[in-house]
Design an enzyme around this catalytic site. Structure first.
Site, PDB file in Angstrom:
ATOM      1  N   ARG A   1       0.828  -1.244   0.132  1.00 46.46           N
ATOM      2  CA  ARG A   1      -0.148   0.060   0.139  1.00 46.46           C
ATOM      3  C   ARG A   1       0.968   1.232   0.080  1.00 46.46           C
ATOM      4  NH1 ARG A   1      -3.105  -3.612  -0.698  1.00 46.46           N
ATOM      5  NH2 ARG A   1      -5.092  -3.966  -0.243  1.00 46.46           N
TER       6      ARG A   1
ATOM      7  N   SER B   1     -10.753  -0.962   2.813  1.00 46.38           N
ATOM      8  CA  SER B   1     -10.216  -1.072   4.020  1.00 46.38           C
ATOM      9  C   SER B   1      -9.642   0.185   4.876  1.00 46.38           C
ATOM     10  CB  SER B   1      -8.956  -2.015   3.814  1.00 46.38           C
ATOM     11  OG  SER B   1      -9.089  -3.402   3.432  1.00 46.38           O
TER      12      SER B   1
ATOM     13  N   GLU C   1      -5.546   3.364   6.050  1.00 48.18           N
ATOM     14  CA  GLU C   1      -5.180   3.155   4.683  1.00 48.18           C
ATOM     15  C   GLU C   1      -5.604   4.358   3.789  1.00 48.18           C
ATOM     16  OE1 GLU C   1      -6.909   1.133   1.277  1.00 48.18           O
ATOM     17  OE2 GLU C   1      -5.735  -0.570   2.074  1.00 48.18           O
TER      18      GLU C   1
HETATM   19  P1  FAD Z   1      -8.877   8.534  -5.049  1.00 48.43           P
HETATM   20  O1  FAD Z   1      -9.630   7.832  -4.018  1.00 48.43           O
HETATM   21  O2  FAD Z   1      -9.652   9.263  -5.885  1.00 48.43           O
HETATM   22  O3  FAD Z   1      -7.675   9.060  -4.722  1.00 48.43           O
HETATM   23  C1  FAD Z   1      -6.656   8.281  -3.836  1.00 48.43           C
HETATM   24  C2  FAD Z   1      -5.199   9.130  -3.876  1.00 48.43           C
HETATM   25  O4  FAD Z   1      -4.557   8.934  -4.882  1.00 48.43           O
HETATM   26  C3  FAD Z   1      -5.638  10.524  -3.311  1.00 48.43           C
HETATM   27  O5  FAD Z   1      -4.373  10.952  -2.374  1.00 48.43           O
HETATM   28  C4  FAD Z   1      -5.547  11.086  -4.806  1.00 48.43           C
HETATM   29  O6  FAD Z   1      -4.841  12.368  -4.643  1.00 48.43           O
HETATM   30  C5  FAD Z   1      -4.455  10.141  -5.316  1.00 48.43           C
HETATM   31  N1  FAD Z   1      -4.603   9.969  -6.877  1.00 48.43           N
HETATM   32  C6  FAD Z   1      -5.608   9.675  -7.497  1.00 48.43           C
HETATM   33  N2  FAD Z   1      -5.451   9.858  -8.846  1.00 48.43           N
HETATM   34  C7  FAD Z   1      -4.383  10.143  -9.111  1.00 48.43           C
HETATM   35  C8  FAD Z   1      -3.601  10.804 -10.379  1.00 48.43           C
HETATM   36  N3  FAD Z   1      -3.988  10.395 -11.627  1.00 48.43           N
HETATM   37  N4  FAD Z   1      -2.402  11.463 -10.051  1.00 48.43           N
HETATM   38  C9  FAD Z   1      -1.879  11.540  -8.847  1.00 48.43           C
HETATM   39  N5  FAD Z   1      -2.527  11.257  -7.537  1.00 48.43           N
HETATM   40  C10 FAD Z   1      -3.698  10.315  -7.774  1.00 48.43           C
HETATM   41  N6  FAD Z   1      -7.647  -0.909  -2.457  1.00 48.43           N
HETATM   42  C11 FAD Z   1      -6.873  -2.109  -2.838  1.00 48.43           C
HETATM   43  O7  FAD Z   1      -5.411  -1.660  -2.653  1.00 48.43           O
HETATM   44  N7  FAD Z   1      -7.053  -3.320  -2.667  1.00 48.43           N
HETATM   45  C12 FAD Z   1      -8.505  -3.633  -2.708  1.00 48.43           C
HETATM   46  O8  FAD Z   1      -8.984  -4.645  -2.607  1.00 48.43           O
HETATM   47  C13 FAD Z   1      -9.477  -2.363  -2.457  1.00 48.43           C
HETATM   48  N8  FAD Z   1     -10.885  -2.761  -2.343  1.00 48.43           N
HETATM   49  C14 FAD Z   1     -11.700  -1.713  -1.962  1.00 48.43           C
HETATM   50  C15 FAD Z   1     -13.145  -1.993  -2.051  1.00 48.43           C
HETATM   51  C16 FAD Z   1     -14.038  -0.964  -1.603  1.00 48.43           C
HETATM   52  C17 FAD Z   1     -15.291  -1.146  -1.677  1.00 48.43           C
HETATM   53  C18 FAD Z   1     -13.571   0.406  -1.654  1.00 48.43           C
HETATM   54  C19 FAD Z   1     -14.393   1.528  -1.769  1.00 48.43           C
HETATM   55  C20 FAD Z   1     -12.080   0.612  -1.908  1.00 48.43           C
HETATM   56  C21 FAD Z   1     -11.271  -0.439  -2.008  1.00 48.43           C
HETATM   57  N9  FAD Z   1      -9.861   0.054  -2.375  1.00 48.43           N
HETATM   58  C22 FAD Z   1      -9.095  -1.187  -2.511  1.00 48.43           C
HETATM   59  C23 FAD Z   1      -9.350   1.374  -2.165  1.00 48.43           C
HETATM   60  C24 FAD Z   1      -9.396   1.966  -3.587  1.00 48.43           C
HETATM   61  O9  FAD Z   1     -10.217   1.128  -4.485  1.00 48.43           O
HETATM   62  C25 FAD Z   1      -8.092   2.201  -4.171  1.00 48.43           C
HETATM   63  O10 FAD Z   1      -7.339   2.919  -3.376  1.00 48.43           O
HETATM   64  C26 FAD Z   1      -8.321   2.922  -5.602  1.00 48.43           C
HETATM   65  O11 FAD Z   1      -6.791   2.692  -6.390  1.00 48.43           O
HETATM   66  C27 FAD Z   1      -8.617   4.349  -5.602  1.00 48.43           C
HETATM   67  O12 FAD Z   1      -8.719   4.782  -6.778  1.00 48.43           O
HETATM   68  P2  FAD Z   1      -9.427   6.333  -6.809  1.00 48.43           P
HETATM   69  O13 FAD Z   1      -9.431   6.809  -8.410  1.00 48.43           O
HETATM   70  O14 FAD Z   1     -10.770   6.118  -6.349  1.00 48.43           O
HETATM   71  O15 FAD Z   1      -8.718   7.200  -5.893  1.00 48.43           O
HETATM   72  N1  EPU Z   2     -11.186 -11.214   9.500  1.00 41.17           N
HETATM   73  C1  EPU Z   2     -11.686 -11.539  10.463  1.00 41.17           C
HETATM   74  N2  EPU Z   2     -12.742 -10.648  10.759  1.00 41.17           N
HETATM   75  C2  EPU Z   2     -13.036  -9.707   9.805  1.00 41.17           C
HETATM   76  C3  EPU Z   2     -12.312  -9.294   8.822  1.00 41.17           C
HETATM   77  C4  EPU Z   2     -11.175 -10.349   8.491  1.00 41.17           C
HETATM   78  O1  EPU Z   2     -11.550 -12.387  11.299  1.00 41.17           O
HETATM   79  O2  EPU Z   2     -13.971  -8.857  10.230  1.00 41.17           O
HETATM   80  C5  EPU Z   2      -9.915 -12.159   9.232  1.00 41.17           C
HETATM   81  C6  EPU Z   2      -9.948 -13.165   8.060  1.00 41.17           C
HETATM   82  O3  EPU Z   2     -10.920 -14.350   8.412  1.00 41.17           O
HETATM   83  C7  EPU Z   2      -8.718 -13.546   7.407  1.00 41.17           C
HETATM   84  C8  EPU Z   2      -8.029 -12.165   7.576  1.00 41.17           C
HETATM   85  O4  EPU Z   2      -8.793 -11.426   8.520  1.00 41.17           O
HETATM   86  O5  EPU Z   2      -8.407 -14.518   8.156  1.00 41.17           O
HETATM   87  C9  EPU Z   2      -7.866 -11.375   6.468  1.00 41.17           C
HETATM   88  O6  EPU Z   2      -9.147 -11.052   6.020  1.00 41.17           O
HETATM   89  P1  EPU Z   2      -9.348 -10.891   4.629  1.00 41.17           P
HETATM   90  O7  EPU Z   2      -8.803 -11.770   3.315  1.00 41.17           O
HETATM   91  O8  EPU Z   2     -10.820 -10.531   4.237  1.00 41.17           O
HETATM   92  O9  EPU Z   2      -8.458  -9.607   3.985  1.00 41.17           O
HETATM   93  P2  EPU Z   2      -8.112  -8.313   4.912  1.00 41.17           P
HETATM   94  O10 EPU Z   2      -6.807  -8.408   5.193  1.00 41.17           O
HETATM   95  O11 EPU Z   2      -9.293  -7.973   5.577  1.00 41.17           O
HETATM   96  C10 EPU Z   2      -6.972  -7.066   2.557  1.00 41.17           C
HETATM   97  C11 EPU Z   2      -6.883  -5.825   2.063  1.00 41.17           C
HETATM   98  C12 EPU Z   2      -8.084  -5.841   1.111  1.00 41.17           C
HETATM   99  C13 EPU Z   2      -8.163  -6.830  -0.164  1.00 41.17           C
HETATM  100  C14 EPU Z   2      -8.066  -8.121   0.717  1.00 41.17           C
HETATM  101  C15 EPU Z   2      -8.220  -9.392  -0.092  1.00 41.17           C
HETATM  102  C16 EPU Z   2      -5.689  -4.318   3.078  1.00 41.17           C
HETATM  103  C17 EPU Z   2      -5.569  -3.292   4.153  1.00 41.17           C
HETATM  104  N3  EPU Z   2      -6.857  -4.804   2.956  1.00 41.17           N
HETATM  105  O12 EPU Z   2      -8.262  -7.224   3.455  1.00 41.17           O
HETATM  106  O13 EPU Z   2      -7.942  -4.407   0.242  1.00 41.17           O
HETATM  107  O14 EPU Z   2      -9.240  -6.984  -0.796  1.00 41.17           O
HETATM  108  O15 EPU Z   2      -7.175  -8.315   1.700  1.00 41.17           O
HETATM  109  O16 EPU Z   2      -6.910  -9.523  -0.521  1.00 41.17           O
HETATM  110  O17 EPU Z   2      -4.635  -5.000   3.008  1.00 41.17           O
HETATM  111  C18 EPU Z   2      -8.378  -2.385   0.617  1.00 41.17           C
HETATM  112  O18 EPU Z   2      -7.125  -2.113   0.607  1.00 41.17           O
HETATM  113  O19 EPU Z   2      -9.230  -1.244   0.694  1.00 41.17           O
HETATM  114  C19 EPU Z   2      -8.979  -3.586   0.430  1.00 41.17           C
HETATM  115  C20 EPU Z   2     -10.377  -3.985   0.504  1.00 41.17           C
END
Ligand code: FAD
Ligand code: EPU
Length: 346
Positions: free
Chosen positions: A164, A233, A329
């Site tokens: 991240r 997250s 995050e």
């Molecule tokens: P924004 O939220 O608009 O911006 C995020 C940051 O990046 C800000 O600081 C912004 O200024 C900067 N930025 C954005 N675009 C640019 C650009 N073109 N140039 C320079 N700076 C820029 N993240 C994960 O890693 N894994 C996941 O599994 C994951 N699951 C998610 C699930 C949900 C339901 C949600 C809501 C979010 C999740 N995220 C996850 C977080 C998010 O999706 C990512 O961080 C994504 O890359 C953000 O994209 P955005 O365009 O919305 O960025």
């Molecule tokens: N867990 C619990 N309780 C909960 C949630 C999770 O016990 O309420 C346990 C799960 O059972 C598992 C462990 O925690 O053993 C990890 O959970 P999970 O696999 O759901 O993933 P996470 O660590 O909670 C991370 C990323 C996610 C990404 C998933 C899948 C971060 C901060 N988050 O979540 O990214 O989608 O793994 O790879 O690294 C995001 O960055 O916004 C995001 C959603």
């Protein structure tokens, strides 16, 4: 290109907070980018903020500056003997890109399906899910510099990707607009199914099966922002020393614990929050998601103050129980730019 003043941010933050920027523009072509600094209304000293889809942002208040919404579009592909080389404009939607690669028989990125946001934000925090990270495909990131409008290409190595993390959160923070990314998808496809719920697919699972499984998994755990505001997250998974992890493991044998670089261990923040008894907990209209404790949600008309109060409470309870400091995050934005998120919840 004329800014809208004031500029409503509710459609541009997935927490669904009803906040405004002093002004905002939608950037839809490279040509507009070149002209940006020539506009009469441009000022080098005004606070500015790049937004993709606002899915990793918490606005703690109205933004007293200019927001630039990135909608640069376009995908081009080159084929070599062993890879597909993609050049993707930063305003493309990430999930649609994954779908597009699969439709065009370029499997490889399916584990990253359904992550909200734009392609240009992907390198910023090196998005990752289900055992795969953006940096595994990235060859370069193209940028435009606010200071003088020059363009520069950064190699994947120069991006300094980590968990991240990237140079765009540090030395290049607030310095550039990411305009495009280069991706390399090897033609020799290998399924990545080491993550628990994907294991059942085994080595014979197809890219489409992985894509479908990832989408189903995500839909079962992660709230859809249009229904329940959230930014994924809220906290990072804490990385701790092996000694601290082993001590905790002695007390909590069921605690998930993963290898991390430099002999450290990564713990699951969601597990810690759930064990602290906070899954489903709410303060005002801010809640800990019932299906995934690592996600904080807007239960209705939550204010930024309510989300912050809940984040602080969750971090306090986890610190008291496990002696671990959770670090957000999500990026926190104040009136004139990003603020220190850790300090904001301490
Ligand atoms: P924004 O939220 O608009 O911006 C995020 C940051 O990046 C800000 O600081 C912004 O200024 C900067 N930025 C954005 N675009 C640019 C650009 N073109 N140039 C320079 N700076 C820029 N993240 C994960 O890693 N894994 C996941 O599994 C994951 N699951 C998610 C699930 C949900 C339901 C949600 C809501 C979010 C999740 N995220 C996850 C977080 C998010 O999706 C990512 O961080 C994504 O890359 C953000 O994209 P955005 O365009 O919305 O960025
Ligand atoms: N867990 C619990 N309780 C909960 C949630 C999770 O016990 O309420 C346990 C799960 O059972 C598992 C462990 O925690 O053993 C990890 O959970 P999970 O696999 O759901 O993933 P996470 O660590 O909670 C991370 C990323 C996610 C990404 C998933 C899948 C971060 C901060 N988050 O979540 O990214 O989608 O793994 O790879 O690294 C995001 O960055 O916004 C995001 C959603």
């Amino acid at each position: 290109m004329q800014p809208t003043t004031p500029f409503p941010l509710k459609p541009f933050n997935t927490f669904g907070l009803d906040v405004h920027a002093r002004s905002g523009v939608i950037l839809s072509s490279e040509h507009e980018l070149d002209a940006l600094r020539q506009n009469a209304w441009w000022s080098d000293s005004m606070p500015r903020l790049l937004i993709g889809e606002g899915s990793n942002i918490l606005f703690t208040t109205d933004f007293d500056g200019l927001v630039i919404i990135n909608r640069l579009k376009g995908i081009t592909v080159q084929e070599t003997e062993d890879s597909w080389l993609l050049h993707v404009a930063a305003g493309e939607n990430w999930h649609q890109l994954i779908q597009w690669t699969l439709q065009h028989q370029m499997p490889g990125m399916e584990n990253l399906a359904l992550i909200p946001g734009t392609v240009g934000a992907a390198p910023v925090q090196n998005i990752g899910a289900y055992g795969v990270e953006f940096c595994q495909f990235c060859t370069y990131v193209d940028t435009w510099h606010f200071a003088d409008g020059h363009r520069e290409r950064y190699s994947a190595e120069q991006c300094q990707f980590g968990y991240r993390d990237s140079v765009f959160k540090h030395a290049l923070h607030d310095q550039v607009i990411i305009t495009a990314v280069g991706l390399q998808i090897p033609k020799q496809w290998k399924p990545v199914v080491a993550y628990g719920p994907l294991k059942v697919l085994g080595d014979n699972g197809s890219a489409e099966q992985i894509f479908d499984t990832v989408c189903t998994l995500r839909q079962s755990k992660l709230p859809e922002p249009s229904v329940l505001g959230n930014a994924g997250s809220f906290f990072k998974n804490p990385v701790v020393s092996a000694i601290q992890a082993n001590e905790l493991k002695n007390t909590y044998p069921m605690m998930p614990c993963f290898e991390a670089p430099d002999g450290q261990r990564k713990l699951a923040a969601g597990w810690l929050i759930e064990q602290a008894g906070l899954k489903g907990f709410s303060l005002g209209a801010a809640g800990v998601h019932r299906e995934q404790a690592l996600v904080l949600v807007n239960l209705g008309q939550a204010s930024a103050a309510e989300i912050l109060a809940l984040a602080k409470y969750v971090a306090d309870v986890v610190r008291q129980k496990f002696a671990i400091q959770l670090e957000p995050e999500v990026r926190f934005m104040g009136a004139s730019g990003e603020i220190n998120s850790l300090r904001a919840i301490q």
